[in-house]
Design an enzyme around this catalytic site. Structure first.
Site, PDB file in Angstrom:
ATOM      1  N   LYS A  44       0.841  -1.221   0.000  1.00 15.33           N
ATOM      2  CA  LYS A  44       0.000   0.000   0.000  1.00 15.33           C
ATOM      3  C   LYS A  44       0.865   1.256   0.000  1.00 15.33           C
ATOM      4  O   LYS A  44       0.655   2.170  -0.797  1.00 15.33           O
ATOM      5  CB  LYS A  44      -0.922   0.021   1.241  1.00 15.33           C
ATOM      6  CG  LYS A  44      -1.856  -1.173   1.346  1.00 15.33           C
ATOM      7  CD  LYS A  44      -2.770  -1.068   2.547  1.00 15.33           C
ATOM      8  CE  LYS A  44      -2.080  -1.092   3.890  1.00 15.33           C
ATOM      9  NZ  LYS A  44      -1.339  -2.349   4.190  1.00 15.33           N
ATOM     10  N   ARG A  56      -9.865   0.639   8.432  1.00 14.92           N
ATOM     11  CA  ARG A  56      -9.402  -0.711   8.734  1.00 14.92           C
ATOM     12  C   ARG A  56     -10.444  -1.515   9.477  1.00 14.92           C
ATOM     13  O   ARG A  56     -10.192  -2.678   9.818  1.00 14.92           O
ATOM     14  CB  ARG A  56      -8.175  -0.597   9.632  1.00 14.92           C
ATOM     15  CG  ARG A  56      -6.885  -0.881   8.935  1.00 14.92           C
ATOM     16  CD  ARG A  56      -5.812  -0.651   9.958  1.00 14.92           C
ATOM     17  NE  ARG A  56      -4.681  -1.476   9.739  1.00 14.92           N
ATOM     18  CZ  ARG A  56      -3.589  -1.050   9.103  1.00 14.92           C
ATOM     19  NH1 ARG A  56      -3.530   0.139   8.595  1.00 14.92           N
ATOM     20  NH2 ARG A  56      -2.564  -1.848   8.985  1.00 14.92           N
ATOM     21  N   ARG A 107      12.021  -5.777   4.627  1.00 14.03           N
ATOM     22  CA  ARG A 107      11.712  -4.338   4.544  1.00 14.03           C
ATOM     23  C   ARG A 107      12.651  -3.505   5.426  1.00 14.03           C
ATOM     24  O   ARG A 107      12.965  -3.874   6.553  1.00 14.03           O
ATOM     25  CB  ARG A 107      10.274  -4.062   4.968  1.00 14.03           C
ATOM     26  CG  ARG A 107      10.017  -2.542   4.991  1.00 14.03           C
ATOM     27  CD  ARG A 107       8.588  -2.193   5.023  1.00 14.03           C
ATOM     28  NE  ARG A 107       7.882  -2.752   6.155  1.00 14.03           N
ATOM     29  CZ  ARG A 107       6.584  -2.654   6.318  1.00 14.03           C
ATOM     30  NH1 ARG A 107       5.857  -2.014   5.422  1.00 14.03           N
ATOM     31  NH2 ARG A 107       5.999  -3.185   7.361  1.00 14.03           N
ATOM     32  N   ARG A 139      11.393  -1.718  11.003  1.00 15.90           N
ATOM     33  CA  ARG A 139      10.254  -1.232  11.774  1.00 15.90           C
ATOM     34  C   ARG A 139      10.014  -2.121  12.988  1.00 15.90           C
ATOM     35  O   ARG A 139      10.099  -3.346  12.880  1.00 15.90           O
ATOM     36  CB  ARG A 139       9.005  -1.236  10.874  1.00 15.90           C
ATOM     37  CG  ARG A 139       8.420   0.138  10.685  1.00 15.90           C
ATOM     38  CD  ARG A 139       7.387   0.153   9.598  1.00 15.90           C
ATOM     39  NE  ARG A 139       6.154  -0.538   9.951  1.00 15.90           N
ATOM     40  CZ  ARG A 139       5.061  -0.509   9.194  1.00 15.90           C
ATOM     41  NH1 ARG A 139       5.054   0.164   8.071  1.00 15.90           N
ATOM     42  NH2 ARG A 139       3.975  -1.154   9.557  1.00 15.90           N
ATOM     43  N   ARG A 165      -0.387  -9.213  13.136  1.00 12.99           N
ATOM     44  CA  ARG A 165      -0.988  -8.189  12.250  1.00 12.99           C
ATOM     45  C   ARG A 165      -1.821  -8.853  11.149  1.00 12.99           C
ATOM     46  O   ARG A 165      -2.871  -8.343  10.766  1.00 12.99           O
ATOM     47  CB  ARG A 165       0.116  -7.328  11.630  1.00 12.99           C
ATOM     48  CG  ARG A 165       0.700  -6.336  12.634  1.00 12.99           C
ATOM     49  CD  ARG A 165       2.034  -5.800  12.185  1.00 12.99           C
ATOM     50  NE  ARG A 165       1.971  -5.000  10.982  1.00 12.99           N
ATOM     51  CZ  ARG A 165       3.033  -4.712  10.223  1.00 12.99           C
ATOM     52  NH1 ARG A 165       4.223  -5.181  10.543  1.00 12.99           N
ATOM     53  NH2 ARG A 165       2.892  -3.955   9.161  1.00 12.99           N
TER      54      ARG A 165
HETATM   55  P1  AP5 Z   1       4.825  -1.612   1.813  1.00  7.91           P
HETATM   56  O1  AP5 Z   1       4.539  -0.719   0.662  1.00  7.91           O
HETATM   57  O2  AP5 Z   1       5.568  -1.075   2.971  1.00  7.91           O
HETATM   58  O3  AP5 Z   1       3.467  -2.336   2.266  1.00  7.91           O
HETATM   59  P2  AP5 Z   1       2.260  -1.786   3.137  1.00  7.91           P
HETATM   60  O4  AP5 Z   1       1.034  -2.439   2.578  1.00  7.91           O
HETATM   61  O5  AP5 Z   1       2.298  -0.305   3.232  1.00  7.91           O
HETATM   62  O6  AP5 Z   1       2.645  -2.486   4.503  1.00  7.91           O
HETATM   63  P3  AP5 Z   1       2.549  -1.912   5.976  1.00  7.91           P
HETATM   64  O7  AP5 Z   1       3.349  -2.883   6.808  1.00  7.91           O
HETATM   65  O8  AP5 Z   1       2.917  -0.491   6.035  1.00  7.91           O
HETATM   66  O9  AP5 Z   1       1.064  -2.134   6.218  1.00  7.91           O
HETATM   67  P4  AP5 Z   1       0.299  -2.078   7.532  1.00  7.91           P
HETATM   68  O10 AP5 Z   1      -1.055  -1.957   6.993  1.00  7.91           O
HETATM   69  O11 AP5 Z   1       0.517  -3.206   8.456  1.00  7.91           O
HETATM   70  O12 AP5 Z   1       0.980  -0.861   8.291  1.00  7.91           O
HETATM   71  P5  AP5 Z   1       0.469   0.575   8.637  1.00  7.91           P
HETATM   72  O13 AP5 Z   1       1.636   1.455   8.693  1.00  7.91           O
HETATM   73  O14 AP5 Z   1      -0.683   0.955   7.798  1.00  7.91           O
HETATM   74  O15 AP5 Z   1       5.599  -2.895   1.238  1.00  7.91           O
HETATM   75  C1  AP5 Z   1       6.104  -3.901   2.118  1.00  7.91           C
HETATM   76  C2  AP5 Z   1       7.493  -4.358   1.625  1.00  7.91           C
HETATM   77  O16 AP5 Z   1       7.354  -4.981   0.368  1.00  7.91           O
HETATM   78  C3  AP5 Z   1       8.482  -3.203   1.419  1.00  7.91           C
HETATM   79  O17 AP5 Z   1       9.769  -3.643   1.752  1.00  7.91           O
HETATM   80  C4  AP5 Z   1       8.382  -2.911  -0.070  1.00  7.91           C
HETATM   81  O18 AP5 Z   1       9.565  -2.339  -0.544  1.00  7.91           O
HETATM   82  C5  AP5 Z   1       8.100  -4.300  -0.655  1.00  7.91           C
HETATM   83  N1  AP5 Z   1       7.235  -4.277  -1.835  1.00  7.91           N
HETATM   84  C6  AP5 Z   1       6.109  -3.515  -2.031  1.00  7.91           C
HETATM   85  N2  AP5 Z   1       5.540  -3.788  -3.226  1.00  7.91           N
HETATM   86  C7  AP5 Z   1       6.323  -4.758  -3.808  1.00  7.91           C
HETATM   87  C8  AP5 Z   1       6.242  -5.462  -5.041  1.00  7.91           C
HETATM   88  N3  AP5 Z   1       5.259  -5.243  -5.927  1.00  7.91           N
HETATM   89  N4  AP5 Z   1       7.190  -6.394  -5.283  1.00  7.91           N
HETATM   90  C9  AP5 Z   1       8.195  -6.633  -4.407  1.00  7.91           C
HETATM   91  N5  AP5 Z   1       8.326  -5.992  -3.221  1.00  7.91           N
HETATM   92  C10 AP5 Z   1       7.395  -5.071  -2.914  1.00  7.91           C
HETATM   93  O19 AP5 Z   1      -0.062   0.350  10.132  1.00  7.91           O
HETATM   94  C11 AP5 Z   1       0.810  -0.002  11.180  1.00  7.91           C
HETATM   95  C12 AP5 Z   1       0.014  -0.141  12.455  1.00  7.91           C
HETATM   96  O20 AP5 Z   1      -0.623   1.118  12.800  1.00  7.91           O
HETATM   97  C13 AP5 Z   1      -1.165  -1.144  12.398  1.00  7.91           C
HETATM   98  O21 AP5 Z   1      -0.734  -2.463  12.670  1.00  7.91           O
HETATM   99  C14 AP5 Z   1      -2.093  -0.579  13.470  1.00  7.91           C
HETATM  100  O22 AP5 Z   1      -1.672  -0.941  14.748  1.00  7.91           O
HETATM  101  C15 AP5 Z   1      -1.931   0.941  13.326  1.00  7.91           C
HETATM  102  N6  AP5 Z   1      -2.925   1.540  12.405  1.00  7.91           N
HETATM  103  C16 AP5 Z   1      -2.669   2.132  11.198  1.00  7.91           C
HETATM  104  N7  AP5 Z   1      -3.811   2.544  10.619  1.00  7.91           N
HETATM  105  C17 AP5 Z   1      -4.812   2.210  11.470  1.00  7.91           C
HETATM  106  C18 AP5 Z   1      -6.234   2.359  11.423  1.00  7.91           C
HETATM  107  N8  AP5 Z   1      -6.844   2.898  10.351  1.00  7.91           N
HETATM  108  N9  AP5 Z   1      -6.958   1.899  12.458  1.00  7.91           N
HETATM  109  C19 AP5 Z   1      -6.359   1.334  13.536  1.00  7.91           C
HETATM  110  N10 AP5 Z   1      -5.022   1.146  13.640  1.00  7.91           N
HETATM  111  C20 AP5 Z   1      -4.254   1.576  12.618  1.00  7.91           C
HETATM  112 MG    MG Z   2       2.559   1.064   4.815  1.00  8.51          MG
END
Ligand code: AP5
Ligand code: MG
Length: 220
Positions: A13, A88, A127, A160, A171
């Site tokens: 994402k 979410r 990552r 991270r 997660r």
């Molecule tokens: P990346 O682009 O980082 O993936 P992502 O989907 O953004 O993954 P996140 O880990 O950031 O998602 P998340 O939803 O758990 O975390 P968030 O920060 O939102 O890609 C991942 C890896 O793959 C990278 O190394 C990248 O380079 C590689 N990659 C990407 N695309 C690729 C491809 N096509 N081919 C090969 N490699 C690739 O949330 C974190 C925490 O915050 C949550 O767990 C929760 O506790 C809290 N939180 C956030 N939002 C909310 C909400 N709305 N409500 C409640 N809690 C929330």
């Molecule tokens: Mg992310």
């Protein structure tokens, strides 16, 4: 355009959001990035969010909604926005509908990035993120030009806190239970667009751009 990027942790994402927000000239709003910035700065919000994030749980809806509502009031959201990692839960999605209705706005599309769990676990293990600007890398597939250093701002690359294997598994469980039901929620509203998130990064961006510029998104 008013868009949501939906997908499991590690689905790509954040990576896609950077490309799409540049191409569409709309702000990329990641609730996860906002929480992490608050944790870095040691704010009250950051302290509250950290305990949930480190455990692989969701931050409570009320806290999340308050930051989203504030963010939507900013001028740069007038011409659209791209949410990454929000909503979410079903209550967050319902609250978002109410907030947008109050602003005379509605969503154009919800982009679902589909990636199997085994690919996700591999991605998270490799990552690295920039400590300063938050840009994402992968040690094998998207390495920085210089090891351990961000190409964009020169900051140090770190792992991270929530990318430890046991937290990643938690997660993924949280995603299946709380977030996956949003697929049905947005399908019912005819907003959902599915994309294969295992393809090359730029190829996926191109497919999404072609689709939302074409016929497949409502109101485009
Ligand atoms: P990346 O682009 O980082 O993936 P992502 O989907 O953004 O993954 P996140 O880990 O950031 O998602 P998340 O939803 O758990 O975390 P968030 O920060 O939102 O890609 C991942 C890896 O793959 C990278 O190394 C990248 O380079 C590689 N990659 C990407 N695309 C690729 C491809 N096509 N081919 C090969 N490699 C690739 O949330 C974190 C925490 O915050 C949550 O767990 C929760 O506790 C809290 N939180 C956030 N939002 C909310 C909400 N709305 N409500 C409640 N809690 C929330
Ligand atoms: Mg992310």
């Amino acid at each position: 355009m008013r868009l949501i990027l939906l997908g499991a942790p590690g689905a790509g994402k954040g990576t896609q959001a950077v490309n799409l927000s540049k191409e569409l000239h709309i702000p990329h709003i990641s609730t996860g990035d906002i929480f992490r910035a608050n944790i870095r700065e040691g704010t009250e919000l950051g302290l509250k969010a950290k305990t949930y994030i480190d455990a692989g749980k969701l931050v409570p809806d009320t806290l999340t909604m308050s930051i989203v509502e504030d963010r939507l009031q900013k001028d740069d959201c007038r011409n659209g926005f791209l949410f990454d990692g929000f909503p979410r839960t079903i209550p967050q999605a319902e609250s978002l509908e109410d907030v947008l209705a109050g602003m005379n706005m509605e969503l154009d599309a919800v982009i679902s990035l589909d990636v199997p769990n085994e690919v996700i676990v591999r991605r998270m293990a490799g990552r690295r993120v920039c400590k300063n600007c938050g840009r994402n890398y992968h040690i094998v597939t998207i390495p920085p030009k210089q090891e351990g250093i961000c190409d964009k701002c020169g900051g140090p690359l770190i792992i991270r806190d929530d990318d430890r294997e046991e937290t990643v598994l938690e997660r993924l469980k949280t995603y299946t239970k709380k977030t996956e039901p949003l697929i049905g929620f947005y399908e019912k509203r005819n907003l959902l667009l599915h994309f294969d998130g295992t393809k090359d990064i730029l190829e996926t961006t191109r497919e999404i751009m072609d689709c939302i510029k074409g016929q497949c998104a409502k109101g485009v």
